[in-house]
Design a protein around this motif. Sequence first.
Motif, PDB file in Angstrom:
ATOM      1  N   LYS A 103      16.645  58.508  62.911  1.00 13.20           N
ATOM      2  CA  LYS A 103      17.026  59.387  61.807  1.00 13.20           C
ATOM      3  C   LYS A 103      16.108  59.134  60.613  1.00 13.20           C
ATOM      4  O   LYS A 103      15.448  58.100  60.518  1.00 13.20           O
ATOM      5  CB  LYS A 103      18.470  59.110  61.381  1.00 13.20           C
ATOM      6  CG  LYS A 103      19.478  59.142  62.493  1.00 13.20           C
ATOM      7  CD  LYS A 103      19.957  60.512  62.731  1.00 13.20           C
ATOM      8  CE  LYS A 103      21.106  60.454  63.744  1.00 13.20           C
ATOM      9  NZ  LYS A 103      21.319  61.672  64.393  1.00 13.20           N
ATOM     10  N   GLN A 104      16.101  60.094  59.709  1.00 16.88           N
ATOM     11  CA  GLN A 104      15.355  59.933  58.464  1.00 16.88           C
ATOM     12  C   GLN A 104      16.205  60.436  57.305  1.00 16.88           C
ATOM     13  O   GLN A 104      16.969  61.387  57.450  1.00 16.88           O
ATOM     14  CB  GLN A 104      14.023  60.680  58.503  1.00 16.88           C
ATOM     15  CG  GLN A 104      14.151  62.186  58.480  1.00 16.88           C
ATOM     16  CD  GLN A 104      12.817  62.890  58.579  1.00 16.88           C
ATOM     17  OE1 GLN A 104      11.857  62.330  59.076  1.00 16.88           O
ATOM     18  NE2 GLN A 104      12.760  64.114  58.108  1.00 16.88           N
ATOM     19  N   TRP A 105      16.098  59.769  56.183  1.00 19.11           N
ATOM     20  CA  TRP A 105      16.771  60.201  54.965  1.00 19.11           C
ATOM     21  C   TRP A 105      15.800  61.026  54.128  1.00 19.11           C
ATOM     22  O   TRP A 105      14.620  60.690  54.021  1.00 19.11           O
ATOM     23  CB  TRP A 105      17.213  59.006  54.132  1.00 19.11           C
ATOM     24  CG  TRP A 105      18.520  58.423  54.528  1.00 19.11           C
ATOM     25  CD1 TRP A 105      18.706  57.243  55.172  1.00 19.11           C
ATOM     26  CD2 TRP A 105      19.814  58.974  54.311  1.00 19.11           C
ATOM     27  NE1 TRP A 105      20.042  57.034  55.366  1.00 19.11           N
ATOM     28  CE2 TRP A 105      20.750  58.079  54.842  1.00 19.11           C
ATOM     29  CE3 TRP A 105      20.288  60.145  53.720  1.00 19.11           C
ATOM     30  CZ2 TRP A 105      22.125  58.303  54.803  1.00 19.11           C
ATOM     31  CZ3 TRP A 105      21.654  60.375  53.672  1.00 19.11           C
ATOM     32  CH2 TRP A 105      22.549  59.468  54.208  1.00 19.11           C
ATOM     33  N   GLU A 106      16.312  62.096  53.541  1.00 19.25           N
ATOM     34  CA  GLU A 106      15.586  62.862  52.525  1.00 19.25           C
ATOM     35  C   GLU A 106      16.431  62.801  51.274  1.00 19.25           C
ATOM     36  O   GLU A 106      17.535  63.329  51.232  1.00 19.25           O
ATOM     37  CB  GLU A 106      15.397  64.316  52.965  1.00 19.25           C
ATOM     38  CG  GLU A 106      14.484  64.470  54.147  1.00 19.25           C
ATOM     39  CD  GLU A 106      14.219  65.926  54.493  1.00 19.25           C
ATOM     40  OE1 GLU A 106      14.299  66.787  53.591  1.00 19.25           O
ATOM     41  OE2 GLU A 106      13.943  66.189  55.664  1.00 19.25           O
ATOM     42  N   VAL A 107      15.915  62.122  50.247  1.00 17.76           N
ATOM     43  CA  VAL A 107      16.653  61.943  49.002  1.00 17.76           C
ATOM     44  C   VAL A 107      15.883  62.617  47.883  1.00 17.76           C
ATOM     45  O   VAL A 107      14.723  62.294  47.633  1.00 17.76           O
ATOM     46  CB  VAL A 107      16.860  60.440  48.687  1.00 17.76           C
ATOM     47  CG1 VAL A 107      17.630  60.266  47.396  1.00 17.76           C
ATOM     48  CG2 VAL A 107      17.577  59.742  49.834  1.00 17.76           C
ATOM     49  N   THR A 108      16.539  63.578  47.216  1.00 18.74           N
ATOM     50  CA  THR A 108      15.947  64.291  46.095  1.00 18.74           C
ATOM     51  C   THR A 108      16.702  63.912  44.834  1.00 18.74           C
ATOM     52  O   THR A 108      17.930  63.990  44.796  1.00 18.74           O
ATOM     53  CB  THR A 108      16.027  65.813  46.302  1.00 18.74           C
ATOM     54  OG1 THR A 108      15.395  66.142  47.546  1.00 18.74           O
ATOM     55  CG2 THR A 108      15.347  66.566  45.171  1.00 18.74           C
TER      56      THR A 108
ATOM     57  N   THR B 206      16.551  53.703  59.463  1.00 16.14           N
ATOM     58  CA  THR B 206      16.862  52.374  59.985  1.00 16.14           C
ATOM     59  C   THR B 206      15.959  51.320  59.360  1.00 16.14           C
ATOM     60  O   THR B 206      16.440  50.299  58.879  1.00 16.14           O
ATOM     61  CB  THR B 206      16.703  52.340  61.515  1.00 16.14           C
ATOM     62  OG1 THR B 206      17.508  53.375  62.080  1.00 16.14           O
ATOM     63  CG2 THR B 206      17.155  51.012  62.079  1.00 16.14           C
ATOM     64  N   THR B 207      14.671  51.571  59.338  1.00 17.76           N
ATOM     65  CA  THR B 207      13.720  50.571  58.851  1.00 17.76           C
ATOM     66  C   THR B 207      13.443  50.687  57.356  1.00 17.76           C
ATOM     67  O   THR B 207      13.020  49.723  56.729  1.00 17.76           O
ATOM     68  CB  THR B 207      12.376  50.681  59.589  1.00 17.76           C
ATOM     69  OG1 THR B 207      11.785  51.951  59.287  1.00 17.76           O
ATOM     70  CG2 THR B 207      12.551  50.506  61.080  1.00 17.76           C
TER      71      THR B 207
END
Length: 114
Positions: free
Chosen positions: A82-87, A102-103
Amino acid sequence: MKKLLVPIFIVFLTIGYIYQQNPMVTGEAIVHSVELMQNPSEEWVGSISPMDLNELKGLPPDNVKTILNTREGLWYKLLNRKQWEVTIKFKGNEPTVVFDATTGKLIDLYGPLN
């Protein structure tokens, strides 16, 4: 035949372990994205100037948007990465930080940064 089964079993156990790793929770993702903007790695230094944490004090929750997505690519989908996209919107800026859930490794950084 038994000698072949042991390595195959180890590979399946490893993939199973990697598949079930838990991503960061939302709060951790927000804190990590601010850390990435404050102290960008060497490869990203030219893309963003380090932020001052004081700029984010008193920021309303409506100014932070988080999205947890599955990473693109067959290998990442097989491993459930998974990947987070934070704006974060602040002082006319709206940078989006994309990193591995995760990393925590920075994948991309885009949007109005300064």
